[in-house]
Design a protein around this motif. Sequence first.
Motif, PDB file in Angstrom:
ATOM      1  N   ILE A 228      -0.308 -44.301  14.626  1.00 54.03           N
ATOM      2  CA  ILE A 228      -0.087 -44.155  16.068  1.00 54.03           C
ATOM      3  C   ILE A 228       0.255 -42.711  16.423  1.00 54.03           C
ATOM      4  CG2 ILE A 228       1.471 -44.766  17.958  1.00 54.03           C
ATOM      5  CD1 ILE A 228       1.629 -47.600  16.660  1.00 54.03           C
ATOM      6  N   ALA A 231      -2.874 -40.548  15.943  1.00 52.51           N
ATOM      7  CA  ALA A 231      -3.920 -40.822  16.940  1.00 52.51           C
ATOM      8  C   ALA A 231      -3.561 -40.221  18.296  1.00 52.51           C
ATOM      9  CB  ALA A 231      -4.138 -42.322  17.061  1.00 52.51           C
ATOM     10  N   ARG A 232      -2.281 -40.173  18.607  1.00 52.64           N
ATOM     11  CA  ARG A 232      -1.845 -39.618  19.896  1.00 52.64           C
ATOM     12  C   ARG A 232      -2.097 -38.109  19.992  1.00 52.64           C
ATOM     13  NH1 ARG A 232       1.555 -42.535  23.216  1.00 52.64           N
ATOM     14  NH2 ARG A 232       2.710 -40.636  23.787  1.00 52.64           N
ATOM     15  N   GLY A 234      -4.990 -36.942  19.347  1.00 51.95           N
ATOM     16  CA  GLY A 234      -6.399 -36.815  19.694  1.00 51.95           C
ATOM     17  C   GLY A 234      -7.296 -36.421  18.539  1.00 51.95           C
ATOM     18  N   HIS A 275      -0.649 -52.673  18.402  1.00 54.20           N
ATOM     19  CA  HIS A 275      -0.291 -51.349  18.919  1.00 54.20           C
ATOM     20  C   HIS A 275      -1.241 -50.287  18.372  1.00 54.20           C
ATOM     21  CE1 HIS A 275       3.276 -48.469  20.037  1.00 54.20           C
ATOM     22  NE2 HIS A 275       2.139 -48.134  20.609  1.00 54.20           N
ATOM     23  N   GLU A 278      -4.601 -50.126  20.040  1.00 55.47           N
ATOM     24  CA  GLU A 278      -4.666 -49.550  21.380  1.00 55.47           C
ATOM     25  C   GLU A 278      -5.146 -48.096  21.352  1.00 55.47           C
ATOM     26  OE1 GLU A 278      -0.997 -50.038  23.408  1.00 55.47           O
ATOM     27  OE2 GLU A 278      -1.088 -52.237  23.421  1.00 55.47           O
ATOM     28  N   TYR A 279      -5.182 -47.515  20.158  1.00 56.96           N
ATOM     29  CA  TYR A 279      -5.638 -46.136  19.996  1.00 56.96           C
ATOM     30  C   TYR A 279      -6.983 -46.134  19.253  1.00 56.96           C
ATOM     31  CZ  TYR A 279      -0.902 -44.937  21.397  1.00 56.96           C
ATOM     32  OH  TYR A 279       0.270 -44.827  22.096  1.00 56.96           O
ATOM     33  N   ASP A 280      -7.603 -44.973  19.246  1.00 57.96           N
ATOM     34  CA  ASP A 280      -8.901 -44.832  18.585  1.00 57.96           C
ATOM     35  C   ASP A 280      -8.684 -44.615  17.088  1.00 57.96           C
ATOM     36  OD1 ASP A 280     -11.565 -44.577  18.071  1.00 57.96           O
ATOM     37  OD2 ASP A 280     -11.742 -42.515  18.834  1.00 57.96           O
ATOM     38  N   VAL A 281      -8.318 -45.700  16.414  1.00 54.99           N
ATOM     39  CA  VAL A 281      -8.036 -45.662  14.978  1.00 54.99           C
ATOM     40  C   VAL A 281      -9.027 -46.576  14.263  1.00 54.99           C
ATOM     41  CG1 VAL A 281      -6.353 -46.185  13.166  1.00 54.99           C
ATOM     42  CG2 VAL A 281      -5.593 -45.192  15.337  1.00 54.99           C
TER      43      VAL A 281
END
Length: 526
Positions: A228, A231-232, A234, A275, A278-281
Amino acid sequence: MLDANLKQQLAAYLQNITQPIELVASLDDGAKSVEMNTLLEEIAALSDKVSVVRKDDDKRKPSFMIRRAGTDIGVRFAGLPMGHEFTSLVLALLQVGGHPSKAAQDVIEQVKALDGDFEFETYFSLSCQNCPDVVQALNLMAVLNPRIKHTAIDGALFKGEVDERKVMAVPTVFLNGEPFASGRMELEQIVAKIDTGAAARAAEKIKGKAPFDVLVVGGGPGGAAAAIYAARKGIRVGVAAERFGGQVLDTMGIENFISVQHTEGPKLAAQLEQHVKEYDVDIMNLQKAEKLIPARVPGGLHEVRLENGASLKARTVVLATGARWRQMNVPGENDYRNKGVAYCPHCDGPLFKGKRVAVIGGGNSGVEAAIDLAGIVAHVTLIEFDSQLRADAVLQRKLASLPNVKIITSALTTEVLGDGEKVTALTYKDRNSDDLHQIELEGIFVQIGLVPNTEWLKDAVALSPRGEIEVDHRGETSQPGILAAGDCTTVPYKQIVIAMGEGSKAALSAFDYLIRTVPAEETQAA
């Protein structure tokens, strides 16, 4: 059986049913059948799309089938699916009733395409936190594919059957009458086990992936936090996990996760995964790492080789592989694993009702297990290697007050004995006199701590004598660009909240490394 609040919640869920369903009951004159009939009638009263049908033709009574009206699509529960299994009941009602599953679409298509006749039977206990995942996965498979059948069986209610089939751990799954698996499994794991080409297809898919900026190995709290935080930023992030959630999946109650007064391991693991999603992982589940090859030059790519033959490359790697239950490593332990030797008292304790068991370990986990088991089994013997128990004083006082518990200290377990099918005794050595003693019993619960999952890293990064990854205050290992976090490291106090903090720190350190290090290909080009 259902209180007003639960009925209100269930009625709201049942509004999602799109196709009529029947609750086909097979009952006798027993008290449990009366309870089951009450439960089914209460459920049917909450929706005009649900009806109860009496058909006493199943070999197990009480049991009931949730069947889509006019079809053979359905699942069966032998016993009352309350406790941890109530969620399994609700999901079965919804999915048989036509409400779509939230499972990944590629896995759904894989289940639909399975060729063969599969009749699954799962033995569960109402106190088992690992059982619902298996029950729910197999129920969904039965809904998606008409050639798959599934019955979930309460082992405590069908004790004769459990004894006859020698079920000594839950969840235990039989396929077409033969033992299939024991222990917690996710939908993807079950499908991969019966779809023989799944591993090869997954390997081919992984081989085509471009290098990651950050590759997280491990999907527990530390790995999820690292993913997380990375990923935050970018950047391109991947997670390779043997099972997403890690050891948290085997944890019963969690009451020290700050701001959350109480939760359970499987619930927290599901929230962690959601959770991250929710990100591009890029999440690659069911992938076991077997070798780490550090970059040969500064700014180069690290390589993680997987058990299926594929490899992943990344500019930085965060190792968050966690730990597993430590074994006694004595003769007979592996021979009788899930045949009397167990590691989860909450899951398997009910299967030993009225029997004699031992708990190995006098720390908090061992004493808590002994207290828990004392309310179920006939007698508990707690065996501690040290000269005194190491558990908190309040737990020791509670244990000492129980009439069916015996405490043996300064004792080294030396062997697990059995008759070829199940545990019958253990032997231990008195460390003061060196005398050997034998205790006749039916179950042994091992609670002696954790061992880090780092065997595959011995030649890649520096490890402590205990096998933990040596890290500094930034989460950095002995190799530039390789970080580590959580229970697999030398950081003290193996706690969920600490693993999350360390995972976050490792991700920030990885990003700091990325922005301060010129990629090797750019250096070569210059």
